[in-house]
Design a protein around this motif. Structure first.
Motif, PDB file in Angstrom:
ATOM      1  N   ALA A 120       0.831  -1.209   0.000  1.00 46.01           N
ATOM      2  CA  ALA A 120       0.000   0.000   0.000  1.00 46.01           C
ATOM      3  C   ALA A 120       0.860   1.251   0.000  1.00 46.01           C
ATOM      4  O   ALA A 120       0.557   2.232  -0.690  1.00 46.01           O
ATOM      5  N   ALA A 121       1.946   1.230   0.765  1.00 46.84           N
ATOM      6  CA  ALA A 121       2.841   2.383   0.810  1.00 46.84           C
ATOM      7  C   ALA A 121       3.500   2.626  -0.538  1.00 46.84           C
ATOM      8  O   ALA A 121       3.551   3.761  -1.037  1.00 46.84           O
ATOM      9  N   VAL A 122       3.990   1.567  -1.150  1.00 41.35           N
ATOM     10  CA  VAL A 122       4.700   1.686  -2.421  1.00 41.35           C
ATOM     11  C   VAL A 122       3.759   2.112  -3.546  1.00 41.35           C
ATOM     12  O   VAL A 122       4.133   2.906  -4.423  1.00 41.35           O
ATOM     13  N   LEU A 123       2.532   1.595  -3.528  1.00 44.36           N
ATOM     14  CA  LEU A 123       1.571   2.002  -4.550  1.00 44.36           C
ATOM     15  C   LEU A 123       1.194   3.469  -4.404  1.00 44.36           C
ATOM     16  O   LEU A 123       0.856   4.136  -5.385  1.00 44.36           O
ATOM     17  N   ARG A 124       1.256   3.977  -3.199  1.00 48.98           N
ATOM     18  CA  ARG A 124       0.984   5.406  -2.977  1.00 48.98           C
ATOM     19  C   ARG A 124       2.173   6.246  -3.417  1.00 48.98           C
ATOM     20  O   ARG A 124       2.003   7.292  -4.071  1.00 48.98           O
ATOM     21  N   ASP A 125       3.402   5.814  -3.040  1.00 49.61           N
ATOM     22  CA  ASP A 125       4.605   6.583  -3.376  1.00 49.61           C
ATOM     23  C   ASP A 125       5.816   5.685  -3.214  1.00 49.61           C
ATOM     24  O   ASP A 125       6.223   5.362  -2.095  1.00 49.61           O
ATOM     25  N   ALA A 126       6.401   5.263  -4.320  1.00 46.91           N
ATOM     26  CA  ALA A 126       7.567   4.378  -4.281  1.00 46.91           C
ATOM     27  C   ALA A 126       8.878   5.136  -4.185  1.00 46.91           C
ATOM     28  O   ALA A 126       9.929   4.527  -3.975  1.00 46.91           O
ATOM     29  N   SER A 127       8.832   6.457  -4.328  1.00 47.25           N
ATOM     30  CA  SER A 127      10.071   7.226  -4.457  1.00 47.25           C
ATOM     31  C   SER A 127      11.020   7.132  -3.268  1.00 47.25           C
ATOM     32  O   SER A 127      12.238   7.245  -3.458  1.00 47.25           O
ATOM     33  N   ALA A 130      14.418   1.985  -2.240  1.00 43.06           N
ATOM     34  CA  ALA A 130      15.343   1.410  -3.215  1.00 43.06           C
ATOM     35  C   ALA A 130      14.920   0.006  -3.619  1.00 43.06           C
ATOM     36  O   ALA A 130      15.335  -0.490  -4.677  1.00 43.06           O
ATOM     37  N   SER A 131      14.117  -0.671  -2.774  1.00 40.94           N
ATOM     38  CA  SER A 131      13.630  -2.012  -3.104  1.00 40.94           C
ATOM     39  C   SER A 131      12.462  -2.357  -2.195  1.00 40.94           C
ATOM     40  O   SER A 131      12.235  -1.708  -1.168  1.00 40.94           O
ATOM     41  N   LEU A 132      11.735  -3.403  -2.595  1.00 41.39           N
ATOM     42  CA  LEU A 132      10.618  -3.917  -1.816  1.00 41.39           C
ATOM     43  C   LEU A 132      10.760  -5.426  -1.693  1.00 41.39           C
ATOM     44  O   LEU A 132      10.915  -6.126  -2.702  1.00 41.39           O
ATOM     45  N   THR A 133      10.694  -5.929  -0.456  1.00 41.89           N
ATOM     46  CA  THR A 133      10.681  -7.366  -0.212  1.00 41.89           C
ATOM     47  C   THR A 133       9.363  -7.745   0.433  1.00 41.89           C
ATOM     48  O   THR A 133       8.984  -7.194   1.470  1.00 41.89           O
ATOM     49  N   LEU A 134       8.666  -8.684  -0.201  1.00 41.65           N
ATOM     50  CA  LEU A 134       7.440  -9.259   0.358  1.00 41.65           C
ATOM     51  C   LEU A 134       7.820 -10.605   0.975  1.00 41.65           C
ATOM     52  O   LEU A 134       8.160 -11.547   0.255  1.00 41.65           O
ATOM     53  N   VAL A 222       5.078  -0.710 -10.856  1.00 44.41           N
ATOM     54  CA  VAL A 222       5.957   0.168 -10.076  1.00 44.41           C
ATOM     55  C   VAL A 222       7.402  -0.198 -10.372  1.00 44.41           C
ATOM     56  O   VAL A 222       7.821  -1.345 -10.141  1.00 44.41           O
ATOM     57  N   PRO A 223       8.218   0.732 -10.892  1.00 44.68           N
ATOM     58  CA  PRO A 223       9.588   0.407 -11.299  1.00 44.68           C
ATOM     59  C   PRO A 223      10.536   0.334 -10.111  1.00 44.68           C
ATOM     60  O   PRO A 223      11.430   1.168  -9.939  1.00 44.68           O
ATOM     61  N   LEU A 224      10.353  -0.691  -9.298  1.00 41.83           N
ATOM     62  CA  LEU A 224      11.131  -0.868  -8.082  1.00 41.83           C
ATOM     63  C   LEU A 224      11.601  -2.317  -8.027  1.00 41.83           C
ATOM     64  O   LEU A 224      10.800  -3.228  -8.268  1.00 41.83           O
ATOM     65  N   PRO A 225      12.878  -2.580  -7.754  1.00 37.84           N
ATOM     66  CA  PRO A 225      13.324  -3.972  -7.616  1.00 37.84           C
ATOM     67  C   PRO A 225      12.556  -4.670  -6.497  1.00 37.84           C
ATOM     68  O   PRO A 225      12.357  -4.104  -5.421  1.00 37.84           O
ATOM     69  N   LYS A 226      12.146  -5.909  -6.754  1.00 39.52           N
ATOM     70  CA  LYS A 226      11.301  -6.624  -5.812  1.00 39.52           C
ATOM     71  C   LYS A 226      11.847  -8.020  -5.547  1.00 39.52           C
ATOM     72  O   LYS A 226      12.412  -8.662  -6.436  1.00 39.52           O
ATOM     73  N   VAL A 247       6.599 -14.319 -10.348  1.00 41.01           N
ATOM     74  CA  VAL A 247       6.679 -14.275 -11.814  1.00 41.01           C
ATOM     75  C   VAL A 247       5.902 -13.076 -12.339  1.00 41.01           C
ATOM     76  O   VAL A 247       6.381 -12.325 -13.203  1.00 41.01           O
ATOM     77  N   ARG A 248       4.704 -12.889 -11.829  1.00 39.71           N
ATOM     78  CA  ARG A 248       3.875 -11.771 -12.288  1.00 39.71           C
ATOM     79  C   ARG A 248       4.512 -10.416 -11.978  1.00 39.71           C
ATOM     80  O   ARG A 248       4.337  -9.447 -12.719  1.00 39.71           O
ATOM     81  N   LEU A 249       5.256 -10.356 -10.876  1.00 40.21           N
ATOM     82  CA  LEU A 249       5.916  -9.110 -10.494  1.00 40.21           C
ATOM     83  C   LEU A 249       7.249  -8.899 -11.207  1.00 40.21           C
ATOM     84  O   LEU A 249       7.804  -7.799 -11.155  1.00 40.21           O
ATOM     85  N   GLY A 250       7.772  -9.947 -11.833  1.00 45.50           N
ATOM     86  CA  GLY A 250       9.131  -9.868 -12.347  1.00 45.50           C
ATOM     87  C   GLY A 250      10.133  -9.754 -11.210  1.00 45.50           C
ATOM     88  O   GLY A 250      11.170  -9.090 -11.333  1.00 45.50           O
TER      89      GLY A 250
END
Length: 285
Positions: A120-127, A130-134, A222-226, A247-250
Motif C-alpha cells: 500500500a505504501a509503495v503504490l501510494r509513493d515508491a520514491s 530502493a527495493s521492496l521485499t514481500l 511500479v519500477p522498483l526492484p522486488k 513471476v507476475r511481479l518480475g
C-alpha cells in the motif's frame, strides 16, 4: 503468530520511539547505514520483536536496520477507532516512517500482513524506497482455511474487545494438542504483546487479511526492484501462489529452507543472507 527465537536485543541494538509527522512508533534499531537502511514491518498479531534475530546479521553486513511496531501494535500507540487502521492509513504511516528514517538507500521489507502494508505504501509513493521485499506475503487475501479462522477471531474481538485477556485465553485454548509448549518467558511476552495491541487494530487488519484484493498487476507497474521471500511451507499463502506472484511481479524469488511462515524467526541467518544478497545485487544493475 510469529514467535521470536529470543527476546533480548543484541548489544549493538537499541529500543526507542521514532518520531514522525504521523505520530511516534516503537522501534528496534541496529547498525549504521554504510550500504543503506532497512525498514522492517511485522505481520498480524506481530511486532518488531519478530525481527530481533535479523538485527545483528543485517547490521554486520553494513545496513542500518529499523524494525517497527505499526500504529496500535504492541508498544506503538493508536486510537480506539477502526478507521485508523485501514490499509491506506497504515501505508501512509510507512511513508512517514521512511521520511523520518533517512540513511541512504531505503529497503522496505514487509512480513505477512506487513507485506500488504508495504505494498500500500509503495503504490501510494515508491520514491523513498530502493527495493521492496514481500516476506511470506501473497497477492491478496489469505488462504480459505485461514480466512475462516481469522473471521472467527475478528468476530470474537468485535464481541469481546474490552476483554482482551479472555480472547487470548480462548484463542490459546484452540492450539493443537500436540503443540510444543512455549518457554515461560516467551509465553509471557506473547500474552503481553497481545494485551498491548489495540483491539481495533486487530479487527481492522484481520478484515484486510480476509478481503484484500489481488493488486499484483498494479504493483508490477511500479519500477522498483522486488523480492518475494518465504519458507518452503506456508499456511497463510501457499508457496505455489507466491511463486506465481513473483513471476507476475518480475521479482527475484527466494525459498528459505527449514522455515515456514516466519523465516525471519525460524531461519534468520539464511533469511538475512538472502536479503543482503538481493540488496547488494542492486548496485550491480
Amino acid at each position: 503468530m510469529s514467535k521470536p527465537p529470543r527476546l533480548t536485543l543484541p548489544p549493538a541494538a537499541r529500543a526507542y520511539r521514532l518520531t514522525t509527522d504521523r505520530g511516534t512508533f516503537a522501534v528496534h534499531e541496529a547498525g549504521e547505514p554504510v550500504l543503506g537502511t532497512a525498514l522492517l514491518l511485522p505481520g498480524f498479531t506481530g511486532s518488531k520483536e519478530d525481527f530481533i534475530a535479523l538485527l545483528e546479521p543485517l547490521a554486520a553486513a553494513g545496513y542500518r536496520v529499523l524494525a517497527v511496531d505499526g500504529r496500535g501494535q504492541y508498544q506503538s500507540p493508536g486510537p480506539r477507532e477502526e478507521s485508523a487502521y485501514g490499509l491506506q492509513e497504515l501505508g501512509r504511516d510507512v511513508l512517514a516512517q521512511a521520511a523520518a528514517a533517512g540513511g541512504g538507500p531505503l529497503h522496505l521489507v514487509g512480513h505477512s500482513l506487513g507485506g500488504l502494508v508495504a505494498r500500500a505504501a509503495v503504490l501510494r509513493d515508491a520514491s523513498p524506497f530502493a527495493s521492496l521485499t514481500l516476506m511470506s506475503s501473497g497477492p491478496g487475501a489469505i488462504a480459505e482455511e485461514q480466512r475462516a479462522r481469522t473471521k472467527l477471531l475478528v468476530a470474537a474481538l468485535e464481541a469481546m474487545r474490552e476483554d482482551m485477556p479472555g480472547v487470548w485465553e480462548a484463542m490459546r485454548a484452540h492450539d493443537p494438542e500436540d503443540a510444543v509448549p512455549d518457554a515461560p518467558e516467551l509465553a509471557r511476552f506473547l500474552r503481553e504483546r497481545w494485551l498491548g495491541t489495540v483491539p481495533e487494530q486487530l479487527i481492522a487488519t484481520g478484515r484486510v487479511l480476509i478481503s484484500e484484493p489481488d493488486r499484483v498487476a498494479e504493483l508490477a507497474e511500479v519500477p522498483l526492484p522486488k523480492l518475494v521471500l518465504s519458507g518452503t511451507v506456508d499456511y497463510a499463502w501457499p508457496v505455489p501462489l507466491m511463486d506465481e506472484m513473483a513471476v507476475r511481479l518480475g521479482a527475484s524469488r527466494v525459498l528459505v529452507e527449514a522455515a515456514e511462515h516466519s523465516p525471519n524467526a525460524e531461519n534468520p541467518q539464511v533469511t538475512a543472507d538472502s536479503l543482503v544478497r538481493f540488496w547488494r545485487s542492486l548496485s550491480a544493475r
